[in-house]
Design an enzyme around this catalytic site. Structure first.
Site, PDB file in Angstrom:
ATOM      1  N   CYS A 130      33.690  38.530  40.360  1.00  0.00           N
ATOM      2  CA  CYS A 130      32.760  39.542  39.847  1.00  0.00           C
ATOM      3  C   CYS A 130      33.115  40.915  40.402  1.00  0.00           C
ATOM      4  CB  CYS A 130      31.325  39.188  40.219  1.00  0.00           C
ATOM      5  SG  CYS A 130      30.114  40.337  39.558  1.00  0.00           S
ATOM      6  N   ASN A 195      37.803  37.492  33.810  1.00  0.00           N
ATOM      7  CA  ASN A 195      36.556  38.200  34.062  1.00  0.00           C
ATOM      8  C   ASN A 195      36.767  39.664  33.668  1.00  0.00           C
ATOM      9  OD1 ASN A 195      33.955  38.793  35.023  1.00  0.00           O
ATOM     10  ND2 ASN A 195      34.188  37.406  36.755  1.00  0.00           N
ATOM     11  N   THR A 196      35.739  40.478  33.826  1.00  0.00           N
ATOM     12  CA  THR A 196      35.818  41.875  33.408  1.00  0.00           C
ATOM     13  C   THR A 196      36.733  42.700  34.311  1.00  0.00           C
ATOM     14  OG1 THR A 196      33.843  42.336  34.716  1.00  0.00           O
ATOM     15  CG2 THR A 196      33.526  41.841  32.379  1.00  0.00           C
TER      16      THR A 196
END
Length: 311
Positions: A130, A195-196
């Site tokens: 994250c 993920n981002t």
């Protein structure tokens, strides 16, 4: 008859279309618009050992080709999730994958031990990537950027559970295949990627960041070509099933990921634009297979054609 069923380790999906963690909540709101029984799997938003309020607003900013989010892992905590949210999800005949996050190896293991004793869970996705949270300790973001830490975390969690184990990878590394191999060696059953990407947006009138947290995770169409490249690289480096994530807004987008090597795909940002997008993608994949006279989706996985001299 066209077979859309795929396997993510021991998790059997009726079709390869999932929803990505953090973009579908716990399913209650979306159940008003779509039949959750038709999804391949639901990956719930990240769950931590204790409830988290997340970052201060503003936490979402629209960009020219996606969004920046800085939610900060806001969630109800594992015990409330089991007592309330999971009970709702268990009524559907769809695989439920629980995404977990923690500051330390021990927190991850405690979460896993709690989930081990809970019925209705098909698998666990470890969030080691994250990009929009801050920690006071050596944080779990470092796990996703360091192959030794990734290996140790995956191995320790593998020892603590028999549930299928998926590791979600960060794109913010020099060589994602090194991290993927560390997951494989540590005992992961599958990989989610990507993920981002960390990003920023600035209000030029005030000259201040648009996000209270300054940095957020970029998702949406802008990252799709990069995500497809990384899926293809990892597919050619490890033997694990891959869940492709990043800017999927149509069946054509999903098919690109599958042809590149993804066994399944997870749709994220597009859910905010069209709550019915997942069902449209499922239908679109089925129509593609029928058009090309392919009776099994598994025949398409990793079927990218490249002349040897171009490799």
């Amino acid at each position: 008859m066209i077979n859309l069923g795929v396997n993510i380790g021991e998790i059997k999906l009726k079709n390869p279309v999932m929803v990505a963690s953090g973009t579908f909540g716990y399913g209650e709101e979306y159940s008003k618009y779509i039949d959750l029984n038709k999804l391949g799997a639901i990956v719930v938003k990240s769950i931590t050992l204790h409830p988290r309020e997340g970052n201060l607003p503003p936490r979402i900013v629209e960009t020219s080709a996606g969004i920046l989010n800085s939610i900060g892992l806001q969630n109800v905590g594992v015990h409330t999730f089991i007592k309330e949210k999971l009970q709702f999800l268990k009524q559907f005949k769809t695989a439920i994958i629980v995404n977990i996050a923690g500051n330390t190896v021990q927190e991850f293991i405690e979460l896993v031990k709690i989930l081990n004793d809970t019925s209705g869970i098909s698998g666990i996705e470890i969030n080691i990537s994250c990009p929009n949270i801050k920690y006071n300790t050596k944080n779990h973001l470092a796990f996703g950027q360091n192959p030794k830490l990734t290996y140790k975390l995956t191995k320790d969690i593998r020892k603590a559970t028999k549930l299928p184990l998926i590791v979600k990878l960060s794109p913010e590394v020099t060589d994602i295949t090194v991290i993927a191999k560390a997951c494989e060696d540590g005992g992961a059953d599958a990989l989610s990627l990507i993920n981002t990407f960390p990003g920023m947006a600035i209000n030029i009138e005030t000259r201040e960041p648009k996000l209270a947290n300054i940095i957020g995770g970029l998702s949406g169409p802008a990252i799709k070509p990069i995500a497809i490249r990384l899926v293809w690289k990892v597919f050619n480096a490890v033997q694990l099933p891959i869940i492709g994530i990043g800017g999927i807004f149509s069946a054509e987008d999903a098919l690109e990921f599958i042809i590149a090597g993804a066994t399944a795909v997870a749709i994220g940002t597009a859910n905010f634009v069209d709550p019915e997008i997942t069902l449209k993608v499922i239908d679109g994949i089925k129509n593609y297979l029928a058009k090309h006279k392919i009776n099994n989706i598994n025949q398409l996985i990793g079927s990218l054609k490249i002349e040897k001299e171009k490799l």
